[in-house]
Design a protein around this motif. Structure first.
Motif, short mmCIF file in Angstrom:
data_model
loop_
_atom_site.label_atom_id
_atom_site.label_comp_id
_atom_site.label_asym_id
_atom_site.label_seq_id
_atom_site.Cartn_x
_atom_site.Cartn_y
_atom_site.Cartn_z
N ASP A 227 31.97 14.76 29.14
CA ASP A 227 32.46 13.37 29.43
C ASP A 227 32.53 12.49 28.34
N PHE A 228 32.68 12.93 27.23
CA PHE A 228 32.24 12.18 26.19
C PHE A 228 33.16 11.04 25.97
N LEU A 229 34.41 10.97 26.49
CA LEU A 229 35.37 9.82 26.22
C LEU A 229 34.76 8.85 27.40
N LYS A 230 34.58 9.16 28.45
CA LYS A 230 33.80 8.36 29.65
C LYS A 230 32.57 7.45 28.87
N HIS A 231 31.57 8.21 28.40
CA HIS A 231 30.31 7.75 27.75
C HIS A 231 30.47 6.77 26.52
N ARG A 232 31.45 7.30 25.84
CA ARG A 232 31.85 6.43 24.72
C ARG A 232 32.16 5.00 25.15
N ASN A 233 32.84 5.09 26.23
CA ASN A 233 33.58 3.67 26.49
C ASN A 233 32.78 2.86 27.80
N GLU A 234 31.60 3.33 28.03
CA GLU A 234 30.97 2.87 29.01
C GLU A 234 30.61 1.38 28.52
N LEU B 155 31.74 0.60 19.95
CA LEU B 155 31.64 0.56 18.71
C LEU B 155 30.65 1.19 18.01
N GLY B 156 29.56 1.42 18.55
CA GLY B 156 28.44 2.19 18.03
C GLY B 156 28.92 3.64 17.50
N TYR B 157 29.82 4.04 18.23
CA TYR B 157 30.63 5.42 18.10
C TYR B 157 31.17 5.48 17.04
N TYR B 158 32.08 4.67 16.71
CA TYR B 158 32.99 4.42 15.47
C TYR B 158 31.99 4.09 14.21
N LEU B 159 31.09 3.27 14.47
CA LEU B 159 30.31 2.77 13.38
C LEU B 159 29.44 3.98 12.89
N ASN B 160 28.77 4.86 13.83
CA ASN B 160 28.02 5.98 13.49
C ASN B 160 28.96 7.10 12.68
N ALA B 161 30.27 7.40 13.36
CA ALA B 161 31.09 8.17 12.65
C ALA B 161 31.35 7.72 11.26
N TYR B 162 31.62 6.44 11.22
CA TYR B 162 32.01 5.88 9.72
C TYR B 162 30.65 5.98 8.79
N GLU B 163 29.50 5.65 9.25
CA GLU B 163 28.42 5.84 8.46
C GLU B 163 27.86 7.24 8.15
N ASN B 164 28.13 8.10 9.07
CA ASN B 164 27.64 9.44 8.83
C ASN B 164 28.60 10.57 9.01
N PRO B 165 29.45 10.49 8.05
CA PRO B 165 30.50 11.37 8.20
C PRO B 165 30.35 13.08 8.23
N ASP B 166 28.95 13.34 7.28
CA ASP B 166 28.69 14.53 7.11
C ASP B 166 28.05 15.22 8.23
N THR B 167 27.48 14.35 9.04
CA THR B 167 26.38 14.95 10.35
C THR B 167 27.15 14.53 11.64
N PHE B 168 28.10 13.73 11.82
CA PHE B 168 28.36 12.92 12.86
C PHE B 168 28.55 13.97 14.05
N TYR B 169 29.50 14.94 13.85
CA TYR B 169 29.89 16.05 14.85
C TYR B 169 28.84 16.97 15.18
N GLU B 170 27.84 17.17 14.38
CA GLU B 170 26.80 18.08 14.46
C GLU B 170 25.55 17.35 15.28
N GLU B 171 25.40 16.14 15.03
CA GLU B 171 23.81 15.39 15.39
C GLU B 171 24.16 14.23 16.15
N ILE B 172 25.44 13.58 16.25
CA ILE B 172 25.67 12.59 17.05
C ILE B 172 26.67 12.67 18.23
N GLU B 173 27.75 12.94 18.08
CA GLU B 173 28.81 13.40 18.95
C GLU B 173 28.83 15.02 18.81
N GLN B 174 28.03 15.79 19.46
CA GLN B 174 27.85 17.10 19.07
C GLN B 174 28.99 18.08 19.47
N CYS B 175 29.29 18.95 18.52
CA CYS B 175 30.43 19.50 18.81
C CYS B 175 30.36 21.36 18.28
N ASP B 176 30.83 21.94 18.91
CA ASP B 176 30.72 23.34 18.41
C ASP B 176 32.11 24.04 17.73
#
Length: 162
Positions: free
Chosen positions: A26-33, A39-60
């Motif tokens: 439910d990542f889309l729902k949680h992102r938009n709660e 805003l934190g989602y996009y800021l985290n992705a922008y500031e942490n591009p090397d680790t964002f999808y491993e540590e913050i928005e975890q993907c496999d």
């Protein structure tokens, strides 16, 4: 999958839940709660591009796609990822995830929404000097697959790749 890859010159992958399998279904729902979360989602992705999808928005990585991509490489088929994005703040994070988990020969491009993916495919088609029927699009959303198919695009559900 029963598609003859001998006629394919370009394969384009969707990003979310195709190349990057979100652990939070439910990542889309949680992102938009809330505004702060969005805003934190996009800021985290922008500031942490090397680790964002491993540590913050975890993907496999999809192992089926990983194996399929290696098969495409062996056939010298050009590959892209085409992602629908409201902002480019997470563009580097997406490209970094692709590079880490699939290799650095898949170029990420973006479209503002799912319908604009058709235009994106046509631009990629013209750039690669091929016909639309020489392109394969791999996607997880049935509505997008049906829309692309109704416009003459070879589109398949990522789950068809084994």
């Amino acid at each position: 999958m029963n598609m003859d890859l001998n006629n394919i010159k370009v394969v384009i992958f969707d990003f979310d839940d195709t190349l990057a399998i979100h652990r939070d279904r439910d990542f889309l729902k949680h992102r938009n709660e809330s505004e702060d979360k969005r805003l934190g989602y996009y800021l985290n992705a922008y500031e942490n591009p090397d680790t964002f999808y491993e540590e913050i928005e975890q993907c496999d990585r999809s192992e089926n796609l990983y194996n399929f991509i290696n098969e495409l490489r062996n056939k010298n088929i050009k590959m892209y990822a085409l992602s629908g994005m409201k902002f480019s703040f997470h563009f580097k994070a997406k490209q970094n995830f692709i590079n880490k988990h699939y290799g650095d020969d898949i170029e990420l491009v973006s479209a503002g929404n799912q319908q604009l993916k058709l235009d994106g495919i046509k631009i990629i088609q013209k750039h690669n000097k091929c016909e639309l029927n020489e392109i394969l699009f791999v996607e997880d959303l049935e509505d997008t697959i049906n829309y692309l198919r109704s416009n003459g695009i070879n589109a398949i559900n990522v789950n068809e790749i084994r």
